[in-house]
Motif scaffolding. Structure first.
Motif, PDB file in Angstrom:
ATOM      1  N   ASP A   5      19.220  93.316  73.792  1.00 18.06           N
ATOM      2  CA  ASP A   5      19.167  92.830  75.170  1.00 18.06           C
ATOM      3  C   ASP A   5      17.710  92.658  75.609  1.00 18.06           C
ATOM      4  OD1 ASP A   5      18.234  95.376  75.667  1.00 18.06           O
ATOM      5  OD2 ASP A   5      20.007  96.048  76.763  1.00 18.06           O
ATOM      6  N   ASP A   6      17.530  92.186  76.826  1.00 22.83           N
ATOM      7  CA  ASP A   6      16.190  91.896  77.340  1.00 22.83           C
ATOM      8  C   ASP A   6      15.316  93.149  77.417  1.00 22.83           C
ATOM      9  OD1 ASP A   6      16.815  89.236  77.543  1.00 22.83           O
ATOM     10  OD2 ASP A   6      17.226  89.285  79.712  1.00 22.83           O
ATOM     11  N   VAL A   7      15.913  94.282  77.741  1.00 20.47           N
ATOM     12  CA  VAL A   7      15.144  95.524  77.843  1.00 20.47           C
ATOM     13  C   VAL A   7      14.622  95.937  76.474  1.00 20.47           C
ATOM     14  CG1 VAL A   7      15.265  97.977  78.427  1.00 20.47           C
ATOM     15  CG2 VAL A   7      16.398  96.296  79.886  1.00 20.47           C
ATOM     16  N   GLU A   8      15.463  95.874  75.443  1.00 26.12           N
ATOM     17  CA  GLU A   8      15.034  96.216  74.091  1.00 26.12           C
ATOM     18  C   GLU A   8      13.929  95.274  73.613  1.00 26.12           C
ATOM     19  OE1 GLU A   8      18.574  96.130  71.755  1.00 26.12           O
ATOM     20  OE2 GLU A   8      19.211  98.137  72.383  1.00 26.12           O
ATOM     21  N   GLN A   9      14.078  93.998  73.923  1.00 24.71           N
ATOM     22  CA  GLN A   9      13.061  93.023  73.520  1.00 24.71           C
ATOM     23  C   GLN A   9      11.742  93.291  74.240  1.00 24.71           C
ATOM     24  OE1 GLN A   9      13.399  90.618  71.066  1.00 24.71           O
ATOM     25  NE2 GLN A   9      11.200  90.468  71.355  1.00 24.71           N
ATOM     26  N   SER A  10      11.827  93.633  75.525  1.00 24.94           N
ATOM     27  CA  SER A  10      10.617  93.937  76.287  1.00 24.94           C
ATOM     28  C   SER A  10       9.904  95.160  75.734  1.00 24.94           C
ATOM     29  CB  SER A  10      10.951  94.173  77.760  1.00 24.94           C
ATOM     30  OG  SER A  10      11.428  92.997  78.354  1.00 24.94           O
ATOM     31  N   ILE A  11      10.661  96.187  75.405  1.00 24.88           N
ATOM     32  CA  ILE A  11      10.073  97.404  74.829  1.00 24.88           C
ATOM     33  C   ILE A  11       9.418  97.095  73.488  1.00 24.88           C
ATOM     34  CG2 ILE A  11      10.619  99.672  73.849  1.00 24.88           C
ATOM     35  CD1 ILE A  11      12.769  99.909  76.077  1.00 24.88           C
ATOM     36  N   SER A  12      10.100  96.306  72.678  1.00 22.39           N
ATOM     37  CA  SER A  12       9.561  95.917  71.380  1.00 22.39           C
ATOM     38  C   SER A  12       8.267  95.116  71.545  1.00 22.39           C
ATOM     39  CB  SER A  12      10.589  95.096  70.621  1.00 22.39           C
ATOM     40  OG  SER A  12      10.060  94.637  69.406  1.00 22.39           O
ATOM     41  N   ASP A  13       8.263  94.152  72.450  1.00 23.95           N
ATOM     42  CA  ASP A  13       7.060  93.348  72.709  1.00 23.95           C
ATOM     43  C   ASP A  13       5.907  94.218  73.204  1.00 23.95           C
ATOM     44  OD1 ASP A  13       8.465  91.114  71.942  1.00 23.95           O
ATOM     45  OD2 ASP A  13       8.786  90.369  73.993  1.00 23.95           O
ATOM     46  N   TYR A  14       6.224  95.149  74.087  1.00 22.18           N
ATOM     47  CA  TYR A  14       5.217  96.062  74.638  1.00 22.18           C
ATOM     48  C   TYR A  14       4.599  96.909  73.520  1.00 22.18           C
ATOM     49  CZ  TYR A  14       3.243  99.871  77.426  1.00 22.18           C
ATOM     50  OH  TYR A  14       2.402 100.805  77.973  1.00 22.18           O
ATOM     51  N   ASN A  15       5.451  97.489  72.690  1.00 18.92           N
ATOM     52  CA  ASN A  15       4.959  98.315  71.582  1.00 18.92           C
ATOM     53  C   ASN A  15       4.144  97.500  70.589  1.00 18.92           C
ATOM     54  OD1 ASN A  15       6.112 100.668  72.583  1.00 18.92           O
ATOM     55  ND2 ASN A  15       8.021 100.382  71.449  1.00 18.92           N
ATOM     56  N   ASN A  16       4.594  96.295  70.283  1.00 16.24           N
ATOM     57  CA  ASN A  16       3.861  95.425  69.362  1.00 16.24           C
ATOM     58  C   ASN A  16       2.495  95.048  69.916  1.00 16.24           C
ATOM     59  OD1 ASN A  16       6.015  95.485  67.605  1.00 16.24           O
ATOM     60  ND2 ASN A  16       6.801  93.478  68.181  1.00 16.24           N
ATOM     61  N   SER A  17       2.434  94.738  71.208  1.00 14.83           N
ATOM     62  CA  SER A  17       1.146  94.344  71.787  1.00 14.83           C
ATOM     63  C   SER A  17       0.164  95.504  71.764  1.00 14.83           C
ATOM     64  CB  SER A  17       1.323  93.809  73.212  1.00 14.83           C
ATOM     65  OG  SER A  17       1.684  94.838  74.102  1.00 14.83           O
ATOM     66  N   HIS A  18       0.650  96.726  71.990  1.00 16.39           N
ATOM     67  CA  HIS A  18      -0.234  97.885  71.933  1.00 16.39           C
ATOM     68  C   HIS A  18      -0.702  98.160  70.509  1.00 16.39           C
ATOM     69  CE1 HIS A  18      -0.619  99.433  75.949  1.00 16.39           C
ATOM     70  NE2 HIS A  18       0.644  99.112  76.165  1.00 16.39           N
ATOM     71  N   GLN A  19       0.183  98.000  69.554  1.00 19.14           N
ATOM     72  CA  GLN A  19      -0.199  98.223  68.163  1.00 19.14           C
ATOM     73  C   GLN A  19      -1.265  97.205  67.742  1.00 19.14           C
ATOM     74  OE1 GLN A  19       3.141  98.340  65.508  1.00 19.14           O
ATOM     75  NE2 GLN A  19       2.026  99.490  63.975  1.00 19.14           N
TER      76      GLN A  19
END
Length: 145
Positions: free
Chosen positions: A47-61
């Protein structure tokens, strides 16, 4: 009047070189971990929340990796200065940088007096500010309208 700083001893230079090598070795995203090995999470079908969390974590990494790559380049630049006997010399005034400053920040290129002056000049200049991490000029003139 500024105090006269003595040249670094061989033992101090050896200590600082070892410190630089240890810091480079301790980087999380060293040469062994290329961009392809970052293990960026790709969320498909979530869902959108999971995708947002994934994008957030990827951008920080990616941000942390970019910071480390930048720091690794600074370490390499400092290590090259050992070969030319320029390590520990201020790039601005040509005087020796104190051992204590180099222990705290082994990639320092300026003595504390020149660095403080540079930061003062930077903070007092609205137009032509520089990004501290990237060394690029930031154009703020378009914001003035």
């Amino acid at each position: 009047m500024a105090e006269k700083i003595k040249a670094l001893t061989k033992k101090q230079l050896e200590t600082l070189k070892n410190k630089l090598l240890e810091e480079k070795q301790s980087l999380v995203f060293n040469d062994k971990n290329g961009a392809a090995e970052l293990d960026l999470a790709l969320t498909n079908g979530g869902d959108d929340v999971e995708q947002s969390i994934s994008d957030y974590n990827n951008s920080h990494q990616l941000r942390f990796r970019n910071r480390e790559v930048f720091y690794a380049k600074k370490i390499d630049k400092a290590l090259k200065k050992f070969d030319t006997d320029e390590y520990g010399l201020c790039s601005d005034c040509g005087c020796w940088i104190k051992f204590e400053r180099l222990m705290a920040r082994p990639t320092a290129e300026m003595c504390i007096v020149c660095k403080e002056e540079s930061e003062r000049d930077e903070s007092n200049s609205f137009i032509g500010r520089q990004s501290k991490s990237l060394g690029k000029v930031v154009d703020l003139t378009g914001m003035m309208a």
